[in-house]
Design an enzyme around this catalytic site. Structure first.
Site, PDB file in Angstrom:
ATOM      1  N   GLU A   1       7.277  14.037   2.495  1.00  0.00           N
ATOM      2  CA  GLU A   1       6.120  14.913   2.590  1.00  0.00           C
ATOM      3  C   GLU A   1       6.219  16.096   1.645  1.00  0.00           C
ATOM      4  O   GLU A   1       5.345  16.949   1.628  1.00  0.00           O
ATOM      5  CB  GLU A   1       5.956  15.400   4.028  1.00  0.00           C
ATOM      6  CG  GLU A   1       5.618  14.265   4.994  1.00  0.00           C
ATOM      7  CD  GLU A   1       5.624  14.689   6.440  1.00  0.00           C
ATOM      8  OE1 GLU A   1       6.492  15.511   6.800  1.00  0.00           O
ATOM      9  OE2 GLU A   1       4.775  14.227   7.208  1.00  0.00           O
ATOM     10  N   ALA A   2       7.280  16.170   0.853  1.00  0.00           N
ATOM     11  CA  ALA A   2       7.429  17.239  -0.132  1.00  0.00           C
ATOM     12  C   ALA A   2       7.277  16.648  -1.528  1.00  0.00           C
ATOM     13  O   ALA A   2       7.681  15.520  -1.783  1.00  0.00           O
ATOM     14  CB  ALA A   2       8.798  17.915   0.013  1.00  0.00           C
TER      15      ALA A   2
ATOM     16  N   VAL B   1       2.416 -11.165   2.443  1.00  0.00           N
ATOM     17  CA  VAL B   1       2.833 -12.095   1.395  1.00  0.00           C
ATOM     18  C   VAL B   1       3.882 -13.055   1.951  1.00  0.00           C
ATOM     19  O   VAL B   1       4.906 -12.630   2.487  1.00  0.00           O
ATOM     20  CB  VAL B   1       3.398 -11.344   0.175  1.00  0.00           C
ATOM     21  CG1 VAL B   1       3.930 -12.329  -0.865  1.00  0.00           C
ATOM     22  CG2 VAL B   1       2.329 -10.442  -0.428  1.00  0.00           C
TER      23      VAL B   1
ATOM     24  N   THR C   1      11.971  13.609  -5.269  1.00  0.00           N
ATOM     25  CA  THR C   1      11.650  12.987  -6.558  1.00  0.00           C
ATOM     26  C   THR C   1      10.931  11.650  -6.448  1.00  0.00           C
ATOM     27  O   THR C   1      10.463  11.118  -7.453  1.00  0.00           O
ATOM     28  CB  THR C   1      12.944  12.772  -7.371  1.00  0.00           C
ATOM     29  OG1 THR C   1      13.830  11.903  -6.645  1.00  0.00           O
ATOM     30  CG2 THR C   1      13.644  14.095  -7.632  1.00  0.00           C
TER      31      THR C   1
ATOM     32  N   ILE D   1       7.963  10.496  -5.102  1.00  0.00           N
ATOM     33  CA  ILE D   1       6.555  10.430  -5.496  1.00  0.00           C
ATOM     34  C   ILE D   1       6.420  10.717  -6.983  1.00  0.00           C
ATOM     35  O   ILE D   1       5.590  10.118  -7.675  1.00  0.00           O
ATOM     36  CB  ILE D   1       5.713  11.403  -4.649  1.00  0.00           C
ATOM     37  CG1 ILE D   1       5.659  10.921  -3.199  1.00  0.00           C
ATOM     38  CG2 ILE D   1       4.299  11.541  -5.211  1.00  0.00           C
ATOM     39  CD1 ILE D   1       4.874  11.835  -2.261  1.00  0.00           C
TER      40      ILE D   1
ATOM     41  N   GLY E   1       0.826  -1.199   0.000  1.00  0.00           N
ATOM     42  CA  GLY E   1       0.000   0.000   0.000  1.00  0.00           C
ATOM     43  C   GLY E   1       0.860   1.248   0.000  1.00  0.00           C
ATOM     44  O   GLY E   1       1.680   1.448  -0.879  1.00  0.00           O
TER      45      GLY E   1
ATOM     46  N   THR F   1       1.990   5.227  -0.286  1.00  0.00           N
ATOM     47  CA  THR F   1       1.776   6.189  -1.360  1.00  0.00           C
ATOM     48  C   THR F   1       1.798   5.516  -2.721  1.00  0.00           C
ATOM     49  O   THR F   1       0.928   5.739  -3.569  1.00  0.00           O
ATOM     50  CB  THR F   1       2.848   7.291  -1.300  1.00  0.00           C
ATOM     51  OG1 THR F   1       2.845   7.898   0.003  1.00  0.00           O
ATOM     52  CG2 THR F   1       2.561   8.366  -2.335  1.00  0.00           C
ATOM     53  N   ALA F   2       2.804   4.664  -2.970  1.00  0.00           N
ATOM     54  CA  ALA F   2       2.941   4.028  -4.281  1.00  0.00           C
ATOM     55  C   ALA F   2       1.750   3.133  -4.597  1.00  0.00           C
ATOM     56  O   ALA F   2       1.166   3.205  -5.685  1.00  0.00           O
ATOM     57  CB  ALA F   2       4.238   3.219  -4.340  1.00  0.00           C
TER      58      ALA F   2
ATOM     59  N   LYS G   1       4.464  24.519  -1.728  1.00  0.00           N
ATOM     60  CA  LYS G   1       5.914  24.453  -1.924  1.00  0.00           C
ATOM     61  C   LYS G   1       6.259  25.151  -3.237  1.00  0.00           C
ATOM     62  O   LYS G   1       5.820  24.743  -4.304  1.00  0.00           O
ATOM     63  CB  LYS G   1       6.386  22.994  -1.953  1.00  0.00           C
ATOM     64  CG  LYS G   1       7.877  22.845  -2.248  1.00  0.00           C
ATOM     65  CD  LYS G   1       8.264  21.373  -2.357  1.00  0.00           C
ATOM     66  CE  LYS G   1       9.711  21.214  -2.811  1.00  0.00           C
ATOM     67  NZ  LYS G   1      10.079  19.787  -3.008  1.00  0.00           N
TER      68      LYS G   1
END
Length: 498
Positions: A51-52, A181, A339, A341, A15, A17-18, A80
């Site tokens: 968080e940026a 898994v 970089t 996200i 799960g 963010t990605a 930002k």
């Protein structure tokens, strides 16, 4: 064609963010053609320190139909406009890498050539004087300007962003399965057939996305895709992250503050501040890193500092067989310039464009991997440049960075700019355009020795008037803006109870 099976069932492992970015995108855009299942375990925590973000995330959110005000309030977000780099060139020296355009280009030569000639004429204002985002950042202002919008990104609570995306994904039909898994089952051709959970449940799939973080359960542990190590260029391998209460109004930029063996970040949200320290374990112990971080905090600590280990580099294959890796499973450059996200977003976009609905073709795999490599190598060079272009010699770490051999592609770009003032960033997959390279190079002390002859087509008086006109228009634009704090309160204030 190397696999003729129609892809009807997409399985996302992990799960965070990605995982939820992928689940939201594929269920929303391909939900009528495929089913989407995401497997994650509440027992496995995500890294979740980032968080940026960078500006392209705004487009991703728009494609998903996300209302910006609703999102910003939910994730307790702030604006930002760039990153403040402190102590990178030298101790007690700083500069800002802003988003957006700097000055005015011509079709023959970019703005820095006119700025460089201006220096010889005594018009020695820093580049930031010609950049709206720069001036808005230092004056802590922001607005959505009609007709000439600012280029901006967000500071967000990454955990809340994932939660927000989960709502979108599940509303579009994605299914979440709780579980860990335990095994990955391959078929005779080496493709992933299914995953088995610790509960014994077996989940079959036609295509898999590995969002399992540094563990890389599918792309590496099962498919052995290989890893390209960049730690000789990016020696930092550890990070500490902690959250503190806010003690001042949030500024619209990230702070990156170099220390003796790396750097630390400050990322202001509406309700708290994200802090972290990135370091190289060869030059700084964990105890020393913890002390350095905690001694430089503002506000009461509201979370326990946690250590994250990483190695800079990328998978040799981001797409292998019937599996694509996203996020930390695909590799990691490091947190500088935010970089991670973005690369998740780019991987999702590429996979959508090349989605193997009617079978897996080698051409799609090769093109996907080639595009990812081109973009990541450009980002890698940009990050390496921050470390290498330093004048610091006060520690073994900075002496190493200053004197280390760097990629030939970066050597060429630095030398070209230093000798001629020219910058060419022409890849269609670039994240950092010419103004970004310009501000970092100049901020780190590289000023071009020459400028393009087109700058001589103006008289000295005309050039001075040209530069002053841009500078004046920047000042007038920023004067009209409300404060960043007032903007947040009016536009997207987070609920007090959340």
């Amino acid at each position: 064609m190397i696999g003729n099976q129609t892809v009807k069932h997409l399985v996302i492992v992990g799960g965070g963010t990605a995982g939820w970015m992928a689940a939201a995108a594929f269920s929303k855009l391909l939900g009528k053609s495929i089913s989407v299942t995401l497997v994650e375990s509440d027992e496995i925590s995500t890294v979740g320190v980032g968080e940026a973000t960078v500006p392209p995330l705004i487009l991703f959110n728009r494609y998903l139909g996300i209302n910006e005000q609703e999102l910003m309030a939910f994730v307790k977000g702030t604006i930002k406009l760039g990153i403040s780099f402190e102590n990178w060139k030298n101790i007690n020296e700083s500069y800002i890498h802003p988003f957006g355009q700097t000055g005015k280009d011509t079709w023959a030569a970019s703005f820095q050539h006119f700025w460089r000639k201006g220096l010889e004429l005594g018009v020695d204002y820093p580049l930031g004087e010609y950049t709206v985002e720069y001036q808005a950042a230092v004056q802590s202002k922001f607005s959505h300007m009609p007709g000439s919008p600012l280029t901006y990104a967000y500071h967000i609570d990454a955990g809340l962003y994932a939660k927000f995306l989960r709502g979108i994904a599940e509303k579009a039909g994605a299914t979440r399965i709780e579980g860990t898994v335990q095994d990955v089952v391959l078929d005779d051709g080496g493709y992933i057939r299914s995953i088995q959970l610790a509960s014994g449940e077996i989940i079959d799939g036609d295509f898999f996305i590995d969002c399992s973080g540094f563990r890389a359960l599918l792309i590496e542990q099962a498919l052995h895709s290989g890893f390209e190590d960049w730690s000789h260029w990016l020696p930092c391998d550890s990070a500490l992250a902690v959250q503190t209460e806010s003690v001042r109004e949030p500024v619209p930029y990230t702070r990156s503050i170099a220390h003796t063996a790396g750097w630390r970040w400050q990322i202001p949200l509406q309700h708290r501040v994200g802090n972290g320290l990135v370091y190289c374990s060869r030059y700084m112990s964990d105890d020393e890193a913890r002390k350095t971080l905690l001694d430089n905090l503002e506000g009461r600590v509201i979370s326990e500092p946690k250590i994250i280990r990483f190695k800079a580099g990328q998978r040799l294959k981001h797409w292998n067989k019937n599996c694509v890796a996203l996020g930390l499973a695909s590799g990691f450059i490091e947190p500088l310039e935010s970089t991670s996200i973005h690369l998740i977003q780019r991987g999702i976009t590429r996979l959508l464009q090349m989605f193997p609905s009617n079978g897996i073709f080698s051409g799609d795999i090769d093109e996907y991997n080639a595009q990812m490599k081109t973009e990541i190598l450009s980002i890698r060079d940009f990050i390496v440049m921050h470390y290498h272009l330093t004048e610091r010699e006060d520690s073994d770490f900075w002496r190493y960075c200053k004197n280390m051999p760097i990629p030939a592609s970066l050597v060429h770009r630095i030398n070209l700019f230093k000798e001629t003032g020219k910058l060419f960033v022409e890849s269609p997959y670039k994240l950092f355009a010419e103004p970004s390279w310009l501000h970092v190079m100049v901020g780190q002390g590289v000023v071009p020795e020459r400028y393009h002859a087109v700058a001589n087509e103006m008289t000295d008086a005309e050039l001075k008037q040209f530069l002053e006109g841009i500078r004046s228009s920047v000042q007038k634009a920023v004067q009209k803006m409300p404060s960043h704090h007032d903007y947040l309160q009016y536009y997207c204030k987070a609920p007090e109870w959340s």
